[in-house]
Scaffold this motif. Structure first.
Motif, mmCIF file in Angstrom:
data_model
loop_
_atom_site.group_PDB
_atom_site.id
_atom_site.type_symbol
_atom_site.label_atom_id
_atom_site.label_comp_id
_atom_site.label_asym_id
_atom_site.label_seq_id
_atom_site.Cartn_x
_atom_site.Cartn_y
_atom_site.Cartn_z
ATOM 1 N N GLN A 7 0.811 -1.226 0.000
ATOM 2 C CA GLN A 7 0.000 0.000 0.000
ATOM 3 C C GLN A 7 0.843 1.274 0.000
ATOM 4 O O GLN A 7 0.298 2.377 -0.088
ATOM 5 C CB GLN A 7 -0.921 0.014 1.228
ATOM 6 N N LEU A 8 2.167 1.135 0.100
ATOM 7 C CA LEU A 8 3.028 2.311 0.188
ATOM 8 C C LEU A 8 2.932 3.197 -1.050
ATOM 9 O O LEU A 8 3.050 4.416 -0.957
ATOM 10 C CB LEU A 8 4.480 1.887 0.421
ATOM 11 N N ASP A 9 2.707 2.570 -2.215
ATOM 12 C CA ASP A 9 2.612 3.381 -3.427
ATOM 13 C C ASP A 9 1.421 4.322 -3.367
ATOM 14 O O ASP A 9 1.479 5.450 -3.885
ATOM 15 C CB ASP A 9 2.538 2.491 -4.670
ATOM 16 N N LYS A 10 0.327 3.889 -2.715
ATOM 17 C CA LYS A 10 -0.851 4.758 -2.582
ATOM 18 C C LYS A 10 -0.560 5.919 -1.642
ATOM 19 O O LYS A 10 -1.028 7.039 -1.863
ATOM 20 C CB LYS A 10 -2.050 3.958 -2.066
ATOM 21 N N LEU A 11 0.204 5.672 -0.578
ATOM 22 C CA LEU A 11 0.502 6.722 0.394
ATOM 23 C C LEU A 11 1.580 7.685 -0.093
ATOM 24 O O LEU A 11 1.553 8.879 0.243
ATOM 25 C CB LEU A 11 0.939 6.106 1.730
ATOM 26 N N ALA B 96 0.549 13.602 2.513
ATOM 27 C CA ALA B 96 -0.170 14.298 3.583
ATOM 28 C C ALA B 96 -1.551 13.689 3.804
ATOM 29 O O ALA B 96 -1.963 13.444 4.945
ATOM 30 C CB ALA B 96 -0.291 15.786 3.249
ATOM 31 N N VAL B 97 -2.256 13.418 2.701
ATOM 32 C CA VAL B 97 -3.593 12.807 2.807
ATOM 33 C C VAL B 97 -3.492 11.427 3.451
ATOM 34 O O VAL B 97 -4.277 11.069 4.335
ATOM 35 C CB VAL B 97 -4.258 12.714 1.419
ATOM 36 N N GLY B 98 -2.517 10.637 3.023
ATOM 37 C CA GLY B 98 -2.350 9.293 3.557
ATOM 38 C C GLY B 98 -2.016 9.294 5.032
ATOM 39 O O GLY B 98 -2.601 8.523 5.818
ATOM 40 N N LEU C 88 -21.152 8.167 -4.465
ATOM 41 C CA LEU C 88 -20.630 8.872 -3.287
ATOM 42 C C LEU C 88 -19.121 8.701 -3.141
ATOM 43 O O LEU C 88 -18.457 9.516 -2.506
ATOM 44 C CB LEU C 88 -21.316 8.366 -2.011
ATOM 45 N N PHE C 89 -18.580 7.629 -3.727
ATOM 46 C CA PHE C 89 -17.174 7.304 -3.519
ATOM 47 C C PHE C 89 -16.270 7.831 -4.636
ATOM 48 O O PHE C 89 -15.078 7.527 -4.638
ATOM 49 C CB PHE C 89 -17.013 5.782 -3.380
ATOM 50 N N TYR C 90 -16.817 8.610 -5.557
ATOM 51 C CA TYR C 90 -16.031 9.087 -6.711
ATOM 52 C C TYR C 90 -14.765 9.820 -6.267
ATOM 53 O O TYR C 90 -13.675 9.588 -6.790
ATOM 54 C CB TYR C 90 -16.885 10.007 -7.585
ATOM 55 N N ASN C 91 -14.892 10.722 -5.292
ATOM 56 C CA ASN C 91 -13.762 11.563 -4.878
ATOM 57 C C ASN C 91 -12.880 10.931 -3.795
ATOM 58 O O ASN C 91 -12.001 11.601 -3.253
ATOM 59 C CB ASN C 91 -14.271 12.911 -4.364
ATOM 60 N N LEU C 92 -13.101 9.659 -3.473
ATOM 61 C CA LEU C 92 -12.309 9.014 -2.426
ATOM 62 C C LEU C 92 -10.840 8.932 -2.835
ATOM 63 O O LEU C 92 -10.510 8.346 -3.869
ATOM 64 C CB LEU C 92 -12.855 7.605 -2.172
ATOM 65 N N PRO C 93 -9.917 9.500 -2.038
ATOM 66 C CA PRO C 93 -8.485 9.424 -2.382
ATOM 67 C C PRO C 93 -7.952 8.006 -2.246
ATOM 68 O O PRO C 93 -8.272 7.299 -1.279
ATOM 69 C CB PRO C 93 -7.820 10.353 -1.355
ATOM 70 N N GLU C 94 -7.140 7.588 -3.187
ATOM 71 C CA GLU C 94 -6.499 6.275 -3.111
ATOM 72 C C GLU C 94 -5.629 6.178 -1.859
ATOM 73 O O GLU C 94 -5.494 5.101 -1.270
ATOM 74 C CB GLU C 94 -5.635 6.048 -4.363
ATOM 75 N N ALA C 95 -5.036 7.308 -1.447
ATOM 76 C CA ALA C 95 -4.182 7.308 -0.253
ATOM 77 C C ALA C 95 -4.977 6.929 0.991
ATOM 78 O O ALA C 95 -4.458 6.261 1.890
ATOM 79 C CB ALA C 95 -3.537 8.683 -0.072
ATOM 80 N N THR C 96 -6.231 7.341 1.058
ATOM 81 C CA THR C 96 -7.074 6.985 2.206
ATOM 82 C C THR C 96 -7.400 5.499 2.194
ATOM 83 O O THR C 96 -7.407 4.850 3.251
ATOM 84 C CB THR C 96 -8.363 7.820 2.200
ATOM 85 N N ILE D 83 -2.491 11.761 7.289
ATOM 86 C CA ILE D 83 -3.609 12.289 8.083
ATOM 87 C C ILE D 83 -4.691 11.218 8.243
ATOM 88 O O ILE D 83 -5.232 11.026 9.332
ATOM 89 C CB ILE D 83 -4.184 13.563 7.426
ATOM 90 N N SER D 84 -4.980 10.496 7.165
ATOM 91 C CA SER D 84 -5.968 9.420 7.228
ATOM 92 C C SER D 84 -5.537 8.351 8.223
ATOM 93 O O SER D 84 -6.333 7.872 9.043
ATOM 94 C CB SER D 84 -6.165 8.789 5.846
ATOM 95 N N LEU D 85 -4.265 7.994 8.168
ATOM 96 C CA LEU D 85 -3.740 6.949 9.047
ATOM 97 C C LEU D 85 -3.774 7.387 10.506
ATOM 98 O O LEU D 85 -4.190 6.625 11.399
ATOM 99 C CB LEU D 85 -2.306 6.604 8.618
ATOM 100 N N LEU D 86 -3.365 8.618 10.775
ATOM 101 C CA LEU D 86 -3.386 9.139 12.143
ATOM 102 C C LEU D 86 -4.808 9.207 12.692
ATOM 103 O O LEU D 86 -5.054 8.875 13.861
ATOM 104 C CB LEU D 86 -2.734 10.527 12.180
ATOM 105 N N LEU D 87 -5.740 9.626 11.851
ATOM 106 C CA LEU D 87 -7.145 9.684 12.278
ATOM 107 C C LEU D 87 -7.677 8.286 12.603
ATOM 108 O O LEU D 87 -8.406 8.097 13.586
ATOM 109 C CB LEU D 87 -8.000 10.323 11.191
ATOM 110 N N LEU D 88 -7.319 7.306 11.789
ATOM 111 C CA LEU D 88 -7.773 5.935 12.022
ATOM 112 C C LEU D 88 -7.270 5.409 13.370
ATOM 113 O O LEU D 88 -8.041 4.828 14.139
ATOM 114 C CB LEU D 88 -7.292 5.022 10.894
ATOM 115 N N PHE D 89 -6.002 5.615 13.651
ATOM 116 C CA PHE D 89 -5.445 5.145 14.930
ATOM 117 C C PHE D 89 -6.032 5.924 16.105
ATOM 118 O O PHE D 89 -6.324 5.347 17.162
ATOM 119 C CB PHE D 89 -3.918 5.256 14.925
ATOM 120 N N ALA D 90 -6.250 7.238 15.915
ATOM 121 C CA ALA D 90 -6.822 8.057 16.989
ATOM 122 C C ALA D 90 -8.258 7.652 17.300
ATOM 123 O O ALA D 90 -8.651 7.512 18.463
ATOM 124 C CB ALA D 90 -6.751 9.535 16.614
ATOM 125 N N LEU D 91 -9.048 7.452 16.253
ATOM 126 C CA LEU D 91 -10.441 7.041 16.454
ATOM 127 C C LEU D 91 -10.517 5.665 17.098
ATOM 128 O O LEU D 91 -11.361 5.412 17.959
ATOM 129 C CB LEU D 91 -11.190 7.040 15.119
#
Length: 391
Positions: free
Chosen positions: A161-165, A195-197, A357-365, A199-207
Motif C-alpha cells: 500500500q506504500l505506493d498509494k501513500l 499528507a492525505v495518507g 458517493l465514492f467518486y472523490n475518495l483518495p487512493e491514499a485513504t 492524516i488518514s492513518l493518524l485519524l484511524l489510529f486516533a479514532l
C-alpha cells in the motif's frame, strides 16, 4: 408412531445441514435492535475495507462490494457460529492475488476471471471437505505457523500500500527488494498524497484508541471524500478512486470461467482454502467458547465453502471470517446471524445506488485503511515467543 419418529429424525438431519432452520424459529424480538445496530456497524466497516481489499486482490473496487452479500447470507444459512462475519479480508485477498498473478497479467480481463475462479474453486474444495468431515484439520494446524504466516502476509500487504501513500510506484521488486526500491526513489514522493495518507492513518489510529465504538474507517472515508470534493484533490495530482459502476452484482456463474480456468488455479487454491477455513473456524470457536455454544468445524467448512461460491457467483473474490468485523459486531450488540442478513441487504443497496458517493475518495485513504486494518496483525513480539521452539 414410527412415522413421526422418522419425520423428526429427518427434520433434525436437515436442521444440522441448514442451521438457519434451528436459529431462525428461535429468534427473539428483543434481539432485533442489537442485531440491526451491529449490522450497520458491519456495513460501516465493510464498505471501505471491501473496496480496499479488492485492490489487494487485484480487482476493481466494486468487486469488494459484490463479494460480500451472498457470502454473508450463505454463512447465515449454513454456518454454526452466531457471531462470525464472513466477507473480504486482507490475508486471503493477498493470497488470491499471489495465485492469479503467476498465471495472468494483473488488471487484465483474464486476471479478473481467474480471481473469480479461485473463489469458486476454494468454495468447491471446502464444500467437499465439509461433506467428507475434514473439519478435524483445524485441530492440526500449527498455531506458530499460522501466526508467522499472518505476520508475513500483513507486512506484505502493508508494503503493497506504500505506493498509494507515497504517490509513486517503484519498478520491480518484491517485499524486501520493494522496500529498498521505495527508499531509493523516496525523492519521487508526492507531498500532497503523502499528507492525505498520513492524516488518514493518524485519524484511524486516533479514532480506534479514543472512540473505539465509532466506525473509524467509515468516518475517515467520508471525511476524505468531503475534503477531496471541497479542495479538488484531483487537480492537486492526488489519485482518486473515480467512477465506480453502480448496480447489483452480476449474479450467476460466469460463462467465461470453465473447467480449464478452475484447473489452472486449483493448485494455489488449496493453500487459500486452508487459510480461509483455518482463520474462520478459529474466530468462530473463540466466540463459541466465549458465549457457551458449540461450533461444528465440518459444517463451518461447508458454510465458508458456500460463502465463496456465493462470492464467485457475484463476481467477487475469496472470502473468509473477519476478526475485526466480528469483534465490532459483537461489541455493538450482535445476538445472531440476523446481523449478516441485514448487513447483506445494506451492502446491496450501497452497490446498487450509493457508489457515486465514492467518486472523490483518495487512493491514499484507501491505502491507509488497509494498513490500519492489518497493523494489529504485525505482532513480531508474538512470533518471537516461538523462537525457543527452534533453538
Amino acid at each position: 408412531m414410527s412415522e413421526i419418529v422418522v419425520k423428526d429424525q429427518e427434520r433434525k438431519s436437515l436442521a444440522s445441514f441448514l442451521p438457519i432452520l434451528t436459529w431462525l424459529p428461535q429468534y427473539q424480538k428483543g434481539w432485533l435492535r442489537g442485531d440491526v445496530i451491529a449490522a450497520l456497524t458491519v456495513w460501516a466497516l465493510l464498505v471501505p475495507e471491501a473496496m480496499a481489499y479488492a485492490g489487494i486482490a487485484g480487482m476493481p473496487p466494486q468487486a469488494g462490494l459484490y463479494a460480500a452479500p451472498l457470502a454473508l447470507i450463505a454463512y447465515a444459512i449454513f454456518g454454526t457460529s452466531r457471531h462470525l462475519n464472513v466477507g473480504p479480508s486482507s490475508a486471503v485477498a493477498a493470497l488470491s492475488f499471489t495465485v492469479v498473478s503467476g498465471i495472468a497479467l494483473a488488471g487484465s480481463e483474464e486476471f479478473i476471471l481467474l480471481t473469480i475462479a479461485v473463489a469458486l474453486m476454494v468454495g468447491i474444495m471446502l464444500i467437499v471437505g465439509g461433506l467428507l468431515r475434514l473439519g478435524v484439520l483445524a485441530d492440526f494446524l500449527s498455531r506458530p505457523v499460522l501466526d508467522g504466516f499472518v505476520v508475513g502476509v500483513a507486512i506484505h500487504i502493508a508494503v503493497g500500500q506504500l505506493d498509494k501513500l507515497l504517490g509513486y510506484e517503484p519498478v520491480g521488486g518484491d517485499i524486501i527488494p520493494e522496500m529498498l526500491l521505495f527508499l531509493r526513489d523516496v525523492g519521487m514522493t508526492d507531498i500532497p498524497t503523502l499528507a492525505v495518507g498520513l492524516i488518514s492513518l493518524l485519524l484511524l489510529f486516533a479514532l480506534h484508541k479514543y472512540t473505539p465504538k465509532l466506525p473509524g474507517p467509515l468516518v475517515v472515508l467520508f471525511l476524505a471524500i468531503a475534503a477531496s470534493g471541497l479542495l479538488d484533490f484531483e487537480s492537486l495530482g492526488i489519485q482518486i478512486v473515480g467512477e465506480i459502476p453502480a448496480g447489483l452484482p452480476p449474479f450467476g456463474f460466469p460463462e467465461e470461467v470453465g473447467l480449464n480456468e478452475l484447473l489452472a488455479v486449483a493448485p494455489g487454491a488449496v493453500g487459500v482454502a486452508l487459510v480461509a477455513f483455518a482463520e474462520s473456524v478459529a474466530i468462530a470457536r473463540a466466540y463459541g467458547n466465549k458465549y457457551g455454544y458449540e461450533v461444528d468445524a465440518n459444517q463451518d467448512m461447508l458454510a465458508v465453502g458456500v460463502s465463496n461460491i456465493g462470492s464467485g457467483f457475484s463476481g467477487g473474490f475469496v472470502v473468509n471470517g473477519s476478526m475485526s468485523r466480528t469483534a465490532a459486531a459483537e461489541g455493538s450488540g450482535a445476538k445472531s446471524q440476523m446481523v449478516a442478513i441485514v448487513a447483506a441487504v445494506a451492502i446491496l443497496i450501497t452497490a446498487a445506488a450509493l457508489t457515486p458517493l465514492f467518486y472523490n475518495l483518495p487512493e491514499a485513504t484507501l491505502g491507509a485503511i488497509v494498513i490500519h486494518a492489518v497493523w494489529k496483525n504485525i505482532n513480531l513480539r508474538k512470533v518471537s515467543q516461538y523462537r525457543h521452539i527452534t533453538s
